[in-house]
Design an enzyme around this catalytic site. Structure first.
Site, mmCIF file in Angstrom:
data_model
loop_
_atom_site.group_PDB
_atom_site.id
_atom_site.type_symbol
_atom_site.label_atom_id
_atom_site.label_comp_id
_atom_site.label_asym_id
_atom_site.label_seq_id
_atom_site.Cartn_x
_atom_site.Cartn_y
_atom_site.Cartn_z
ATOM 1 N N ARG A 30 8.284 -3.909 -1.543
ATOM 2 C CA ARG A 30 7.047 -3.747 -0.738
ATOM 3 C C ARG A 30 6.959 -4.743 0.419
ATOM 4 O O ARG A 30 5.858 -5.214 0.753
ATOM 5 C CB ARG A 30 5.787 -3.890 -1.609
ATOM 6 C CG ARG A 30 5.641 -2.802 -2.637
ATOM 7 C CD ARG A 30 4.218 -2.243 -2.687
ATOM 8 N NE ARG A 30 4.187 -1.181 -3.677
ATOM 9 C CZ ARG A 30 3.661 -1.304 -4.901
ATOM 10 N NH1 ARG A 30 3.041 -2.423 -5.233
ATOM 11 N NH2 ARG A 30 3.696 -0.311 -5.752
ATOM 12 N N ARG A 34 0.661 -3.746 2.643
ATOM 13 C CA ARG A 34 -0.705 -4.100 3.030
ATOM 14 C C ARG A 34 -0.935 -5.573 3.360
ATOM 15 O O ARG A 34 -1.893 -5.923 4.036
ATOM 16 C CB ARG A 34 -1.674 -3.693 1.906
ATOM 17 C CG ARG A 34 -2.207 -2.297 2.078
ATOM 18 C CD ARG A 34 -3.291 -2.019 1.069
ATOM 19 N NE ARG A 34 -2.733 -1.795 -0.264
ATOM 20 C CZ ARG A 34 -3.455 -1.762 -1.380
ATOM 21 N NH1 ARG A 34 -4.763 -1.976 -1.327
ATOM 22 N NH2 ARG A 34 -2.887 -1.526 -2.559
ATOM 23 N N ARG A 43 -1.858 1.448 9.773
ATOM 24 C CA ARG A 43 -2.641 2.227 8.811
ATOM 25 C C ARG A 43 -4.090 2.456 9.255
ATOM 26 O O ARG A 43 -4.772 3.324 8.729
ATOM 27 C CB ARG A 43 -2.614 1.547 7.433
ATOM 28 C CG ARG A 43 -1.335 1.763 6.617
ATOM 29 C CD ARG A 43 -1.176 3.223 6.233
ATOM 30 N NE ARG A 43 -2.390 3.782 5.652
ATOM 31 C CZ ARG A 43 -2.837 3.530 4.434
ATOM 32 N NH1 ARG A 43 -2.155 2.735 3.628
ATOM 33 N NH2 ARG A 43 -3.956 4.065 3.996
ATOM 34 N N ASP A 79 7.369 6.852 -0.329
ATOM 35 C CA ASP A 79 6.704 6.748 -1.633
ATOM 36 C C ASP A 79 7.450 7.606 -2.653
ATOM 37 O O ASP A 79 7.869 8.727 -2.338
ATOM 38 C CB ASP A 79 5.247 7.204 -1.535
ATOM 39 C CG ASP A 79 4.488 6.919 -2.818
ATOM 40 O OD1 ASP A 79 3.960 5.799 -2.947
ATOM 41 O OD2 ASP A 79 4.459 7.796 -3.712
ATOM 42 N N TYR A 156 3.686 9.787 -13.673
ATOM 43 C CA TYR A 156 2.692 10.132 -12.654
ATOM 44 C C TYR A 156 2.361 11.613 -12.680
ATOM 45 O O TYR A 156 1.212 12.022 -12.516
ATOM 46 C CB TYR A 156 3.205 9.765 -11.262
ATOM 47 C CG TYR A 156 3.196 8.290 -10.954
ATOM 48 C CD1 TYR A 156 1.993 7.609 -10.769
ATOM 49 C CD2 TYR A 156 4.372 7.573 -10.826
ATOM 50 C CE1 TYR A 156 1.976 6.259 -10.473
ATOM 51 C CE2 TYR A 156 4.371 6.215 -10.521
ATOM 52 C CZ TYR A 156 3.170 5.562 -10.343
ATOM 53 O OH TYR A 156 3.151 4.228 -10.049
#
Lengths: 347, 347
Positions: A30, A34, A43, A79, A156
């Site tokens: 990552r 963010r 974003r 992703d 998921y």
């Protein structure tokens, strides 16, 4: 076109192949995320899934993070759940919560509703992003492609999103093994196509993320999951480093070593010494700083990094990374400090 | 008054002490809980914290679950977070979410605001509940008292409630070790008083729940947590079995064995064989069925139980339990089937 054949032998690739390096290569799971203001700026105007499906923007985000941090490898921005689209499953993105599946799969009947997968077409934006990124990436820097491992994808797809314990997944997969094997077989087959196509489009390394495998007992793992991991590994060109990341999987390593990965990415729970003892001292290892350490301060980071270097003692076949992805609240300066520290200690 | 001195040697206590038993004793973490309609009926009229603070009702809930399941031990109905009251911290109960702390503790300054603990007085309802339960419990059934381990308590007290990864806890404890040691010292001292008083009031066994210890690396565990666990263990009467439950702690067992517990309660991730290899074959073990198996069906439960019996091969020093608490959605009939199955296989 196999771009990777013309790739230089980067420091990162040398470490994967147990060769000596000029410095300990480092990249961070990552690393484009963010915590980084450049990512936040992108974003602000683009939704997560729109970003993932825009090759130019994916390349930009991938390259910016690589450059700002001076890490030894870029990992393509994407992703793991996007692959579900090729089965006709609708992926949405919730904030907070991350990607989830609108129509979770909970029976053989649900599986029978899958559309025929067309990975090359349905995920073309990922391959395009890899091509664009490779063109702009310095030749001494590696480009990592990736996918979710079948069991983690199944978690998921069954739950519909992330969960604390994935108990529904275990209930359905352990209680109905026909369902489990049917789902895992399909996910394995599309993953094989997906990863090989990433290599064709510029990925010189592949990482398989098994984020939730750690919830399984070792006998359930051995029966239900391991065969599919071995199948994926055996379907890949052996000259391309294959990294397996099993999160929370300390108890599974005597099984996991049968995957025969080039590199094992271990989390902070797994001791480096224990990992080498189980996996063999001729195995490359990636890891394993606790990402929460990056929430502290330079002094604490330094002390934990020095501990890792004491354990690896400059043996070849080590790639510095975190034990899991960078946490959203991590200060950028701490991340940059870590990368520079690893480079300076190991030079 | 030390009630335990007059306690008979139950099948459960025999197993704790590595003696041969008439059958494999079994009890289940969270055996008195939401999956059981008798418990739901009580909770319809009483809030969770009011129930915890009502000794008669606690005893009733404890005894009902024990009796309905015919398990070999009762565990007193309570919550590990109640101990925080004795420091002046306000505990509330959110549904869903469970107990949480109104005023989380995040600095040495916050610790300095603690009230002087008065465990005997502030938690008198727990001791009273133990006394009442012991009086009504058959003499061949054990009564287990318990507490949260200091690190797990610190996780809740720092975060304010449960969390996915307890990253704030790690940030604060690893970044400020003075804070960590100060908090853990206080929690250790009140836990020692608390557990010893439970023994005085009828608990013939003690279990320490370390639900979140698994998030730590082994070097952080060794430095920050282990000394406090050893201190607690050494403060207890050696004739009272001491069970340590470290959840998700497979990677910590070479350290954990230094606690010198009577019994180690292991989760489903930890192989029974591996556990005995690390802990020594003269150590009693409790565990380790994955609680999600109880969400499936009799056939799957039977196959997993038989696997455990194959591994233990009727060696003394084994107590059947789950690897974690019973899940709220578990069908009662599955739980009852498990208990009867374990008894019938091992008789």
């Amino acid at each position: 076109m196999t771009l990777n054949k013309t790739m230089p032998n980067t420091q990162f690739l040398k470490a994967c192949n147990l060769q000596t390096t000029d410095h300990t290569p480092i990249w961070l799971m990552r690393q484009a995320g963010r915590y980084m203001k450049e990512y936040q700026a992108v974003r602000k105007h683009v939704k997560f899934l729109d970003l993932c499906k825009n090759p130019e923007l994916c390349a930009e985000v991938t390259l910016t993070a690589r450059e700002k941090l001076s890490v030894d490898a870029a990992i393509i921005f994407s992703d793991i759940l996007l692959i579900a689209n090729t089965l006709g499953l609708e992926v949405v993105f919730k904030e907070p919560g991350g990607p989830s599946i609108i129509n979770p799969v909970r029976s053989v009947k649900d599986i029978d509703l899958f559309k025929a997968p067309d990975v090359l077409n349905d995920l073309s934006y990922v391959f395009e992003a890899l091509k664009i990124t490779r063109k702009s990436l310095p030749t001494d820097i590696s480009l990592i492609g990736f996918a979710g491992a079948p069991f983690t994808l199944a978690c998921y797809i069954i739950e519909g999103g992330s969960s604390t314990n994935y108990n529904l997944t275990k209930q359905l997969m352990l209680g109905d093994k026909e369902f489990a094997h049917k789902l895992l077989t399909i996910l394995t087959d599309i993953t094989i196509t997906y990863l090989n196509e990433q290599v064709k489009n510029g990925a010189d390394t592949i990482q398989l993320f098994d984020s939730w495998v750690g919830i399984l007992s070792s006998h359930n793992f051995k029966e239900l999951v391991l065969p599919y991991l071995i199948k994926i590994r055996n379907s890949m060109d052996k000259s391309i480093p294959f990294i397996y990341f099993g999160n929370g999987a300390s108890h599974l390593y005597t099984q996991i070593k049968n995957i025969n990965a080039t590199v094992y990415s271990i989390d902070w729970r797994m001791d480096l010494d224990t990992a080498w003892d189980i996996l063999g001292h001729d195995t490359a290892i990636q890891g394993n700083l606790d990402p929460s350490i990056l929430l502290t301060d330079f002094k604490t980071i330094k002390s934990e990094v020095e501990l890792i270097f004491k354990l690896i003692n400059f043996r070849p076949g080590f790639i510095f990374n975190l034990g899991h992805g960078i946490l959203p609240k991590t200060p950028f300066d701490n991340v940059k400090y870590l990368v520079d520290l690893v480079h300076s200690i190991s030079k």
